[in-house]
Design a protein around this motif. Sequence first.
Motif, PDB file in Angstrom:
ATOM      1  N   ASN A  73      82.870 -23.980  50.440  1.00 49.57           N
ATOM      2  CA  ASN A  73      82.224 -24.703  49.351  1.00 49.57           C
ATOM      3  C   ASN A  73      82.975 -25.980  48.977  1.00 49.57           C
ATOM      4  OD1 ASN A  73      80.160 -24.933  47.407  1.00 49.57           O
ATOM      5  ND2 ASN A  73      81.538 -24.158  45.831  1.00 49.57           N
ATOM      6  N   ALA A  74      84.294 -25.908  48.896  1.00 46.16           N
ATOM      7  CA  ALA A  74      85.087 -27.054  48.432  1.00 46.16           C
ATOM      8  C   ALA A  74      84.963 -28.257  49.363  1.00 46.16           C
ATOM      9  CB  ALA A  74      86.540 -26.649  48.291  1.00 46.16           C
ATOM     10  N   LYS A  75      84.659 -28.002  50.605  1.00 49.15           N
ATOM     11  CA  LYS A  75      84.559 -29.106  51.575  1.00 49.15           C
ATOM     12  C   LYS A  75      83.110 -29.394  51.956  1.00 49.15           C
ATOM     13  CE  LYS A  75      89.095 -28.895  53.762  1.00 49.15           C
ATOM     14  NZ  LYS A  75      89.828 -28.873  55.056  1.00 49.15           N
ATOM     15  N   ASN A  76      82.173 -28.680  51.336  1.00 48.79           N
ATOM     16  CA  ASN A  76      80.756 -28.855  51.697  1.00 48.79           C
ATOM     17  C   ASN A  76      80.563 -28.778  53.207  1.00 48.79           C
ATOM     18  OD1 ASN A  76      79.932 -29.095  49.088  1.00 48.79           O
ATOM     19  ND2 ASN A  76      79.353 -31.242  49.202  1.00 48.79           N
ATOM     20  N   THR A  77      81.184 -27.789  53.797  1.00 47.65           N
ATOM     21  CA  THR A  77      81.179 -27.667  55.249  1.00 47.65           C
ATOM     22  C   THR A  77      80.686 -26.298  55.684  1.00 47.65           C
ATOM     23  OG1 THR A  77      82.993 -29.246  55.470  1.00 47.65           O
ATOM     24  CG2 THR A  77      82.610 -27.780  57.335  1.00 47.65           C
ATOM     25  N   VAL A  78      79.887 -26.302  56.716  1.00 48.07           N
ATOM     26  CA  VAL A  78      79.402 -25.073  57.331  1.00 48.07           C
ATOM     27  C   VAL A  78      80.047 -24.945  58.705  1.00 48.07           C
ATOM     28  CG1 VAL A  78      77.386 -23.876  58.269  1.00 48.07           C
ATOM     29  CG2 VAL A  78      77.215 -25.110  56.110  1.00 48.07           C
ATOM     30  N   TYR A  79      80.431 -23.740  59.047  1.00 45.65           N
ATOM     31  CA  TYR A  79      81.070 -23.480  60.333  1.00 45.65           C
ATOM     32  C   TYR A  79      80.222 -22.514  61.151  1.00 45.65           C
ATOM     33  CZ  TYR A  79      85.084 -25.339  57.809  1.00 45.65           C
ATOM     34  OH  TYR A  79      85.918 -26.128  57.067  1.00 45.65           O
ATOM     35  N   LEU A  80      80.305 -22.673  62.462  1.00 44.21           N
ATOM     36  CA  LEU A  80      79.703 -21.701  63.369  1.00 44.21           C
ATOM     37  C   LEU A  80      80.781 -21.285  64.353  1.00 44.21           C
ATOM     38  CD1 LEU A  80      77.030 -20.268  64.111  1.00 44.21           C
ATOM     39  CD2 LEU A  80      76.741 -22.010  65.890  1.00 44.21           C
ATOM     40  N   GLN A  81      81.289 -20.084  64.166  1.00 40.54           N
ATOM     41  CA  GLN A  81      82.268 -19.521  65.084  1.00 40.54           C
ATOM     42  C   GLN A  81      81.529 -18.856  66.224  1.00 40.54           C
ATOM     43  OE1 GLN A  81      85.717 -19.673  65.041  1.00 40.54           O
ATOM     44  NE2 GLN A  81      85.588 -18.711  67.057  1.00 40.54           N
ATOM     45  N   MET A  82      81.781 -19.324  67.420  1.00 42.47           N
ATOM     46  CA  MET A  82      81.070 -18.815  68.590  1.00 42.47           C
ATOM     47  C   MET A  82      82.055 -18.114  69.512  1.00 42.47           C
ATOM     48  SD  MET A  82      78.546 -22.059  69.360  1.00 42.47           S
ATOM     49  CE  MET A  82      79.882 -23.122  69.877  1.00 42.47           C
ATOM     50  N   ASN A  83      81.881 -16.817  69.670  1.00 43.63           N
ATOM     51  CA  ASN A  83      82.739 -16.006  70.531  1.00 43.63           C
ATOM     52  C   ASN A  83      81.940 -15.453  71.703  1.00 43.63           C
ATOM     53  OD1 ASN A  83      84.858 -16.401  68.676  1.00 43.63           O
ATOM     54  ND2 ASN A  83      84.292 -14.562  67.531  1.00 43.63           N
ATOM     55  N   SER A  84      82.660 -14.979  72.692  1.00 42.30           N
ATOM     56  CA  SER A  84      82.025 -14.377  73.878  1.00 42.30           C
ATOM     57  C   SER A  84      80.927 -15.282  74.421  1.00 42.30           C
ATOM     58  CB  SER A  84      81.451 -13.003  73.520  1.00 42.30           C
ATOM     59  OG  SER A  84      82.453 -12.145  73.042  1.00 42.30           O
ATOM     60  N   LEU A  85      81.255 -16.525  74.575  1.00 38.31           N
ATOM     61  CA  LEU A  85      80.257 -17.507  75.002  1.00 38.31           C
ATOM     62  C   LEU A  85      79.773 -17.223  76.422  1.00 38.31           C
ATOM     63  CD1 LEU A  85      81.826 -20.641  73.349  1.00 38.31           C
ATOM     64  CD2 LEU A  85      79.459 -19.889  73.045  1.00 38.31           C
ATOM     65  N   LYS A  86      78.503 -17.509  76.624  1.00 38.18           N
ATOM     66  CA  LYS A  86      77.857 -17.307  77.911  1.00 38.18           C
ATOM     67  C   LYS A  86      77.332 -18.653  78.430  1.00 38.18           C
ATOM     68  CE  LYS A  86      76.082 -12.872  76.223  1.00 38.18           C
ATOM     69  NZ  LYS A  86      74.850 -12.059  75.998  1.00 38.18           N
ATOM     70  N   ALA A  87      77.081 -18.701  79.712  1.00 39.28           N
ATOM     71  CA  ALA A  87      76.554 -19.938  80.296  1.00 39.28           C
ATOM     72  C   ALA A  87      75.248 -20.354  79.624  1.00 39.28           C
ATOM     73  CB  ALA A  87      76.346 -19.750  81.793  1.00 39.28           C
ATOM     74  N   GLU A  88      74.459 -19.365  79.223  1.00 40.60           N
ATOM     75  CA  GLU A  88      73.166 -19.683  78.599  1.00 40.60           C
ATOM     76  C   GLU A  88      73.298 -20.228  77.179  1.00 40.60           C
ATOM     77  OE1 GLU A  88      74.040 -16.843  80.159  1.00 40.60           O
ATOM     78  OE2 GLU A  88      73.176 -15.084  79.114  1.00 40.60           O
ATOM     79  N   ASP A  89      74.510 -20.250  76.646  1.00 40.93           N
ATOM     80  CA  ASP A  89      74.745 -20.885  75.347  1.00 40.93           C
ATOM     81  C   ASP A  89      74.923 -22.397  75.491  1.00 40.93           C
ATOM     82  OD1 ASP A  89      76.784 -18.064  74.515  1.00 40.93           O
ATOM     83  OD2 ASP A  89      74.744 -18.477  73.799  1.00 40.93           O
ATOM     84  N   THR A  90      75.003 -22.876  76.708  1.00 43.41           N
ATOM     85  CA  THR A  90      75.153 -24.303  76.939  1.00 43.41           C
ATOM     86  C   THR A  90      73.966 -25.064  76.369  1.00 43.41           C
ATOM     87  OG1 THR A  90      76.498 -24.009  78.922  1.00 43.41           O
ATOM     88  CG2 THR A  90      75.306 -26.089  78.710  1.00 43.41           C
TER      89      THR A  90
END
Length: 121
Positions: A73-90
Motif C-alpha cells: 500500500n505505501a508504495k502503491n505497487t502490485v507484485y506478481l511472484q511467479m514460481n515454477s515457471l513453464k515455457a508456456e508462461d512466456t
Amino acid sequence: VQLQASGGGLVQAGGSLRLSCAASGRSLSNYILGWFRQAPGKEREFVSTIRWNDLTTYYADSVKGRFTISRFNAKNTVYLQMNSLKAEDTAVYYCAASNRVSYYPSDFTSWGRGTLVTVSS
C-alpha cells in the motif's frame, strides 16, 4: 491511473521471477489491479488481479498454486511472484487497472507498458 510495470526477463523452466507494477495518479481505493499476458499469436489473457481495499485475489486456473499476487500500500505497487515457471508462461505481461472485478481486458481502463517474460525449456 498511470501504471509502470517492471521485472521481466529470461529464466529457465522451474525458475522464478517477480513482476512489479507501480501505480500513480489517483487513489487506488475501489480499484482492481493486476496482470494480463499475451503470447505471440495469441489473444491477451487474464492472469491475476487483486482488489486494493480488501486484498481479495483472483487467479487464472493455469497459474493457481504457482503465482502469487500482492500489493504494498505505501508504495502503491502490485507484485506478481511467479514460481515454477513453464515455457508456456512466456509472454508479454501487462499491468492493468479497473474499477470492477473482471477477467476481460476490455473492462480494464488503464494499462502499463508490457514487460517480457521468457521461460526457456
